[in-house]
Write a protein that holds these residues in place. Structure first.
Motif, mmCIF file in Angstrom:
data_model
loop_
_atom_site.group_PDB
_atom_site.id
_atom_site.type_symbol
_atom_site.label_atom_id
_atom_site.label_comp_id
_atom_site.label_asym_id
_atom_site.label_seq_id
_atom_site.Cartn_x
_atom_site.Cartn_y
_atom_site.Cartn_z
ATOM 1 N N GLY A 14 0.728 -1.166 0.197
ATOM 2 C CA GLY A 14 0.145 0.248 0.260
ATOM 3 C C GLY A 14 1.238 1.381 0.201
ATOM 4 O O GLY A 14 2.048 1.123 -0.144
ATOM 5 N N HIS A 15 0.354 2.645 -0.231
ATOM 6 C CA HIS A 15 0.489 3.471 0.125
ATOM 7 C C HIS A 15 2.033 3.819 1.534
ATOM 8 O O HIS A 15 1.350 3.653 2.755
ATOM 9 C CB HIS A 15 -0.242 4.748 -0.160
ATOM 10 N N PRO A 16 2.748 4.555 1.629
ATOM 11 C CA PRO A 16 3.373 5.471 0.567
ATOM 12 C C PRO A 16 4.451 4.026 -0.029
ATOM 13 O O PRO A 16 5.439 4.882 -0.654
ATOM 14 C CB PRO A 16 4.200 6.119 1.072
ATOM 15 N N VAL A 17 4.420 3.023 0.032
ATOM 16 C CA VAL A 17 5.451 1.479 -0.225
ATOM 17 C C VAL A 17 5.510 1.647 -2.095
ATOM 18 O O VAL A 17 4.833 1.237 -2.803
ATOM 19 C CB VAL A 17 5.369 0.264 0.129
ATOM 20 N N ARG A 18 6.033 2.553 -2.957
ATOM 21 C CA ARG A 18 6.588 2.704 -3.966
ATOM 22 C C ARG A 18 6.347 1.212 -4.774
ATOM 23 O O ARG A 18 7.861 0.425 -4.559
ATOM 24 C CB ARG A 18 7.605 3.541 -4.594
ATOM 25 N N TRP A 19 6.227 0.664 -5.947
ATOM 26 C CA TRP A 19 7.035 -0.143 -6.522
ATOM 27 C C TRP A 19 7.834 -0.593 -7.020
ATOM 28 O O TRP A 19 8.403 0.651 -8.269
ATOM 29 C CB TRP A 19 5.900 -0.852 -7.883
ATOM 30 N N PRO A 20 8.906 -1.078 -7.729
ATOM 31 C CA PRO A 20 9.114 -2.455 -6.992
ATOM 32 C C PRO A 20 8.773 -2.434 -5.396
ATOM 33 O O PRO A 20 10.208 -2.061 -5.222
ATOM 34 C CB PRO A 20 9.197 -3.603 -7.375
ATOM 35 N N CYS A 21 8.164 -2.936 -3.994
ATOM 36 C CA CYS A 21 8.643 -3.182 -3.155
ATOM 37 C C CYS A 21 9.573 -4.008 -2.994
ATOM 38 O O CYS A 21 9.894 -4.788 -3.488
ATOM 39 C CB CYS A 21 7.369 -3.615 -2.822
ATOM 40 N N GLN A 22 9.921 -3.856 -1.678
ATOM 41 C CA GLN A 22 11.294 -5.017 -0.939
ATOM 42 C C GLN A 22 10.895 -6.773 -1.525
ATOM 43 O O GLN A 22 11.809 -7.341 -1.993
ATOM 44 C CB GLN A 22 11.371 -5.308 -0.182
ATOM 45 N N VAL A 23 9.587 -7.148 -1.234
ATOM 46 C CA VAL A 23 9.389 -8.442 -1.620
ATOM 47 C C VAL A 23 8.973 -9.181 -2.657
ATOM 48 O O VAL A 23 9.409 -10.274 -3.347
ATOM 49 C CB VAL A 23 7.555 -8.583 -0.334
ATOM 50 N N TYR A 24 8.481 -7.888 -3.700
ATOM 51 C CA TYR A 24 8.906 -8.133 -5.082
ATOM 52 C C TYR A 24 10.087 -8.562 -5.523
ATOM 53 O O TYR A 24 10.252 -8.967 -6.368
ATOM 54 C CB TYR A 24 7.824 -6.631 -5.969
ATOM 55 N N GLN A 25 10.971 -7.333 -5.186
ATOM 56 C CA GLN A 25 12.437 -7.624 -5.550
ATOM 57 C C GLN A 25 13.014 -8.730 -5.523
ATOM 58 O O GLN A 25 13.794 -9.592 -6.141
ATOM 59 C CB GLN A 25 12.927 -6.236 -5.391
ATOM 60 N N ILE A 26 12.139 -8.928 -4.079
ATOM 61 C CA ILE A 26 12.835 -10.830 -3.392
ATOM 62 C C ILE A 26 12.627 -11.178 -4.588
ATOM 63 O O ILE A 26 13.148 -12.455 -5.044
ATOM 64 C CB ILE A 26 13.246 -11.342 -2.527
ATOM 65 N N ALA A 27 10.898 -11.761 -4.683
ATOM 66 C CA ALA A 27 10.362 -13.071 -5.605
ATOM 67 C C ALA A 27 11.456 -12.932 -6.757
ATOM 68 O O ALA A 27 11.428 -13.892 -7.472
ATOM 69 C CB ALA A 27 9.594 -12.590 -5.086
ATOM 70 N N ALA A 28 11.295 -11.504 -7.464
ATOM 71 C CA ALA A 28 11.648 -11.294 -9.199
ATOM 72 C C ALA A 28 13.230 -12.173 -8.691
ATOM 73 O O ALA A 28 13.659 -12.672 -10.348
ATOM 74 C CB ALA A 28 11.939 -10.264 -9.435
ATOM 75 N N GLU A 29 14.245 -11.998 -7.543
ATOM 76 C CA GLU A 29 15.477 -12.399 -7.590
ATOM 77 C C GLU A 29 15.102 -14.307 -7.305
ATOM 78 O O GLU A 29 16.358 -14.611 -8.349
ATOM 79 C CB GLU A 29 16.095 -11.716 -6.429
ATOM 80 N N ALA A 30 14.487 -14.724 -6.963
ATOM 81 C CA ALA A 30 14.112 -16.014 -7.299
ATOM 82 C C ALA A 30 13.849 -15.952 -7.796
ATOM 83 O O ALA A 30 14.125 -17.881 -8.881
ATOM 84 C CB ALA A 30 13.034 -15.862 -5.718
ATOM 85 N N GLU A 31 12.865 -15.836 -8.695
ATOM 86 C CA GLU A 31 12.302 -16.279 -10.334
ATOM 87 C C GLU A 31 13.721 -16.151 -11.145
ATOM 88 O O GLU A 31 13.762 -17.780 -12.511
ATOM 89 C CB GLU A 31 11.214 -14.965 -10.962
ATOM 90 N N HIS A 32 14.661 -15.210 -10.886
ATOM 91 C CA HIS A 32 15.605 -15.219 -11.792
ATOM 92 C C HIS A 32 16.694 -16.751 -11.339
ATOM 93 O O HIS A 32 16.754 -17.304 -12.560
ATOM 94 C CB HIS A 32 16.432 -14.408 -11.779
ATOM 95 N N LEU A 33 16.504 -16.982 -10.009
ATOM 96 C CA LEU A 33 17.515 -18.396 -10.398
ATOM 97 C C LEU A 33 17.234 -18.715 -10.257
ATOM 98 O O LEU A 33 18.073 -20.000 -10.462
ATOM 99 C CB LEU A 33 17.766 -17.869 -8.258
ATOM 100 N N GLN A 34 15.354 -19.600 -9.917
ATOM 101 C CA GLN A 34 14.722 -20.484 -10.540
ATOM 102 C C GLN A 34 15.000 -20.985 -12.463
ATOM 103 O O GLN A 34 15.363 -21.972 -12.359
ATOM 104 C CB GLN A 34 12.957 -20.481 -10.281
ATOM 105 N N ASN A 35 14.147 -19.724 -13.005
ATOM 106 C CA ASN A 35 14.778 -19.638 -14.435
ATOM 107 C C ASN A 35 16.697 -20.675 -14.857
ATOM 108 O O ASN A 35 16.494 -20.831 -15.706
ATOM 109 C CB ASN A 35 14.482 -18.702 -15.095
ATOM 110 N N ALA A 36 17.441 -19.357 -14.013
ATOM 111 C CA ALA A 36 18.860 -19.916 -14.503
ATOM 112 C C ALA A 36 18.768 -21.087 -13.888
ATOM 113 O O ALA A 36 20.275 -22.333 -15.077
ATOM 114 C CB ALA A 36 19.420 -19.351 -13.591
ATOM 115 N N LEU A 37 18.330 -22.242 -12.988
ATOM 116 C CA LEU A 37 18.623 -23.631 -12.917
ATOM 117 C C LEU A 37 17.373 -24.133 -13.359
ATOM 118 O O LEU A 37 17.552 -25.364 -13.603
ATOM 119 C CB LEU A 37 17.670 -24.287 -11.185
#
Length: 84
Positions: A33-56
């Motif tokens: 929610g407000h005032p957390v701009r996107w991408p938030c830390q949770v989304y950034q961690i999840a995106a990094e996890a997705e990158h790791l999954q794809n690399a594997l």
């Protein structure tokens, strides 16, 4: 990096986090929610996890069905009562 590594081992949770923490129409996190701009830390961690999954070579993606299931359970709001 540790959180992303752990989340990469839980593709269902990673996908769910990415759906919940998608941006709203004002580019704020839909779950944090407000005032957390996107991408938030949770989304950034999840995106990094997705990158790791794809690399594997582990691809696991959710699209509309998870979003619709989430909205159906929470009436267009996130788990904490904020608009998703």
């Amino acid at each position: 990096m540790l959180m992303a590594t752990l989340l990469a081992r839980m593709p269902d949770l990673r996908c769910h986090a990415q759906v919940l923490h998608a941006p709203d129409e004002n580019r704020y996190c839909g779950e944090c929610g407000h005032p957390v701009r996107w991408p938030c830390q949770v989304y950034q961690i999840a995106a990094e996890a997705e990158h790791l999954q794809n690399a594997l070579g582990h691809r696991h993606h959710y699209t509309r069905p998870l979003i619709e299931a989430h909205h159906g359970q929470h009436g267009q709001r996130g788990l904490h009562g904020r608009h998703a």
